[in-house]
Design a protein around this motif. Structure first.
Motif, mmCIF file in Angstrom:
data_model
loop_
_atom_site.group_PDB
_atom_site.id
_atom_site.type_symbol
_atom_site.label_atom_id
_atom_site.label_comp_id
_atom_site.label_asym_id
_atom_site.label_seq_id
_atom_site.Cartn_x
_atom_site.Cartn_y
_atom_site.Cartn_z
ATOM 1 N N VAL A 112 0.847 -1.210 0.000
ATOM 2 C CA VAL A 112 0.000 0.000 0.000
ATOM 3 C C VAL A 112 0.875 1.250 0.000
ATOM 4 N N TYR A 113 1.911 1.239 0.819
ATOM 5 C CA TYR A 113 2.824 2.384 0.915
ATOM 6 C C TYR A 113 3.501 2.625 -0.433
ATOM 7 N N TYR A 114 3.908 1.532 -1.088
ATOM 8 C CA TYR A 114 4.576 1.643 -2.383
ATOM 9 C C TYR A 114 3.680 2.344 -3.398
ATOM 10 N N PHE A 115 2.411 1.967 -3.453
ATOM 11 C CA PHE A 115 1.484 2.609 -4.394
ATOM 12 C C PHE A 115 1.177 4.051 -3.998
ATOM 13 N N VAL A 119 1.742 9.388 -5.344
ATOM 14 C CA VAL A 119 1.193 10.733 -5.089
ATOM 15 C C VAL A 119 2.295 11.782 -5.109
ATOM 16 N N PRO A 120 3.384 11.636 -4.319
ATOM 17 C CA PRO A 120 4.457 12.634 -4.430
ATOM 18 C C PRO A 120 5.094 12.676 -5.825
ATOM 19 N N VAL A 121 5.146 11.548 -6.502
ATOM 20 C CA VAL A 121 5.669 11.544 -7.878
ATOM 21 C C VAL A 121 4.779 12.406 -8.770
ATOM 22 N N ALA A 122 3.463 12.265 -8.592
ATOM 23 C CA ALA A 122 2.509 13.052 -9.381
ATOM 24 C C ALA A 122 2.653 14.545 -9.082
ATOM 25 N N ILE A 123 2.759 14.877 -7.800
ATOM 26 C CA ILE A 123 2.903 16.283 -7.416
ATOM 27 C C ILE A 123 4.167 16.880 -8.025
ATOM 28 N N PHE A 124 5.246 16.106 -7.995
ATOM 29 C CA PHE A 124 6.510 16.599 -8.547
ATOM 30 C C PHE A 124 6.413 16.798 -10.064
ATOM 31 N N CYS A 125 5.759 15.877 -10.760
ATOM 32 C CA CYS A 125 5.571 16.019 -12.212
ATOM 33 C C CYS A 125 4.778 17.282 -12.542
ATOM 34 N N LYS A 143 1.243 24.493 -3.945
ATOM 35 C CA LYS A 143 -0.215 24.422 -3.806
ATOM 36 C C LYS A 143 -0.875 24.126 -5.151
ATOM 37 N N MET A 144 -0.399 24.794 -6.195
ATOM 38 C CA MET A 144 -0.955 24.559 -7.533
ATOM 39 C C MET A 144 -0.662 23.142 -8.008
ATOM 40 N N ALA A 145 0.545 22.646 -7.699
ATOM 41 C CA ALA A 145 0.902 21.279 -8.100
ATOM 42 C C ALA A 145 -0.015 20.262 -7.435
ATOM 43 N N VAL A 146 -0.308 20.480 -6.149
ATOM 44 C CA VAL A 146 -1.217 19.583 -5.429
ATOM 45 C C VAL A 146 -2.623 19.680 -6.022
ATOM 46 N N TYR A 147 -3.052 20.914 -6.319
ATOM 47 C CA TYR A 147 -4.385 21.112 -6.899
ATOM 48 C C TYR A 147 -4.532 20.365 -8.219
ATOM 49 N N PHE A 148 -3.566 20.540 -9.137
ATOM 50 C CA PHE A 148 -3.641 19.870 -10.442
ATOM 51 C C PHE A 148 -3.599 18.353 -10.289
ATOM 52 N N VAL A 157 -2.806 10.297 -13.653
ATOM 53 C CA VAL A 157 -2.488 8.873 -13.809
ATOM 54 C C VAL A 157 -1.624 8.655 -15.057
ATOM 55 N N CYS A 158 -1.972 9.326 -16.134
ATOM 56 C CA CYS A 158 -1.238 9.167 -17.397
ATOM 57 C C CYS A 158 0.201 9.659 -17.271
ATOM 58 N N ILE A 159 0.392 10.867 -16.724
ATOM 59 C CA ILE A 159 1.751 11.426 -16.684
ATOM 60 C C ILE A 159 2.631 10.677 -15.686
ATOM 61 N N VAL A 160 2.049 10.164 -14.605
ATOM 62 C CA VAL A 160 2.824 9.369 -13.649
ATOM 63 C C VAL A 160 3.234 8.042 -14.292
ATOM 64 N N ALA A 161 2.300 7.402 -14.992
ATOM 65 C CA ALA A 161 2.611 6.139 -15.666
ATOM 66 C C ALA A 161 3.731 6.336 -16.692
ATOM 67 N N ILE A 162 3.657 7.422 -17.450
ATOM 68 C CA ILE A 162 4.689 7.714 -18.448
ATOM 69 C C ILE A 162 6.047 7.926 -17.776
ATOM 70 N N ALA A 163 6.054 8.689 -16.676
ATOM 71 C CA ALA A 163 7.300 8.970 -15.955
ATOM 72 C C ALA A 163 7.907 7.699 -15.379
ATOM 73 N N LEU A 164 7.079 6.850 -14.783
ATOM 74 C CA LEU A 164 7.579 5.626 -14.161
ATOM 75 C C LEU A 164 8.096 4.628 -15.189
ATOM 76 N N VAL A 165 7.383 4.502 -16.311
ATOM 77 C CA VAL A 165 7.846 3.605 -17.379
ATOM 78 C C VAL A 165 9.183 4.100 -17.932
ATOM 79 N N THR A 166 9.293 5.411 -18.131
ATOM 80 C CA THR A 166 10.553 5.987 -18.617
ATOM 81 C C THR A 166 11.690 5.714 -17.645
ATOM 82 N N TYR A 167 11.420 5.907 -16.353
ATOM 83 C CA TYR A 167 12.435 5.663 -15.323
ATOM 84 C C TYR A 167 12.894 4.207 -15.342
ATOM 85 N N GLU A 168 11.944 3.287 -15.385
ATOM 86 C CA GLU A 168 12.275 1.864 -15.366
ATOM 87 C C GLU A 168 13.096 1.472 -16.594
#
Length: 208
Positions: A112-115, A119-125, A143-148, A157-168
């Motif tokens: 659960v923690y891993y998934f 959230v912080p990955v999404a905020i950073f993106c 604040k705006m990053a958290v809002y978006f 979900v899309c941008i996090v998935a793209i970032a994680l796949v690229t990283y891997e």
């Protein structure tokens, strides 16, 4: 034959785009070397990709380095803050991982923690993209990053998935770091710019 050698031909435009991915990824890699400049490099990569590759504006590389230079000062603060966050989150993960090894019933908490780390990955993106398009204070940026992140969950979900796949892929095959960051920024910009158009008036967007 004349149309074949036309630089606006879809084939040559495609080759030009591939070249942009390679060169922008190389610029990004070099700009990341000091480590504390990683946020500035990511912001410059997104900005140049969104404006020049996605929207066909001119001056791709001059825009990249101009944005990178302009963001250096803010980049140090962002880097220090997010490195501290990453360090604390990694400690939490290590603790849960060790508990899971000692007691299998604790494994679910680690999963659960891993998934939840997405959230912080999404905020950073979002933070990097927001910094490239809006003028704001350091606190307002976050604040705006958290809002978006939460206001546009499908895009998140899309941008996090793209970032994680690229990283891997880059971790598994190191040489891909010379092309995938540019492709990642390009695909993410397709989703993100669609959201940003709702917040940037047409006249202001034309002036950016």
């Amino acid at each position: 034959m004349r149309s074949f050698f036309n630089p606006e031909n879809w084939l040559w435009r495609g080759f030009g785009r591939i070249a942009d991915f390679f060169l922008l990824s190389g610029c990004w890699f070099l700009a990341c070397i000091p480590l504390v400049t990683i946020p500035a490099a990511c912001i410059a990569l997104y900005d140049a990709t969104a404006h020049c590759v996605l929207n066909n504006e001119r001056g791709t590389y001059s825009r990249f380095f101009r944005t990178w230079k302009a963001e250096l000062k803010r980049s140090v603060g962002i880097a220090v803050m997010w490195l501290a966050i990453a360090f604390l989150l990694s400690i939490g993960y290590q603790i849960l991982h060790q508990r899971a090894q000692a007691d299998a019933s604790q494994a679910m908490f680690g999963i659960v923690y891993y998934f939840c780390l997405s959230v912080p990955v999404a905020i950073f993106c979002w933070l990097l993209a927001v910094e490239s398009r809006f003028v704001h204070s350091f606190g307002q940026l976050h604040k705006m990053a958290v809002y978006f992140t939460f206001a546009h969950l499908p895009t998140t979900v899309c941008i996090v998935a793209i970032a994680l796949v690229t990283y891997e892929l880059c971790v598994r095959t190191v040489f891909l770091v010379m092309v995938l960051p540019g492709i990642c920024a390009y695909i993410q910009s397709i989703f993100i710019e669609r959201v940003f158009r709702k917040y940037i008036p047409a006249k202001e967007e034309a002036e950016v």
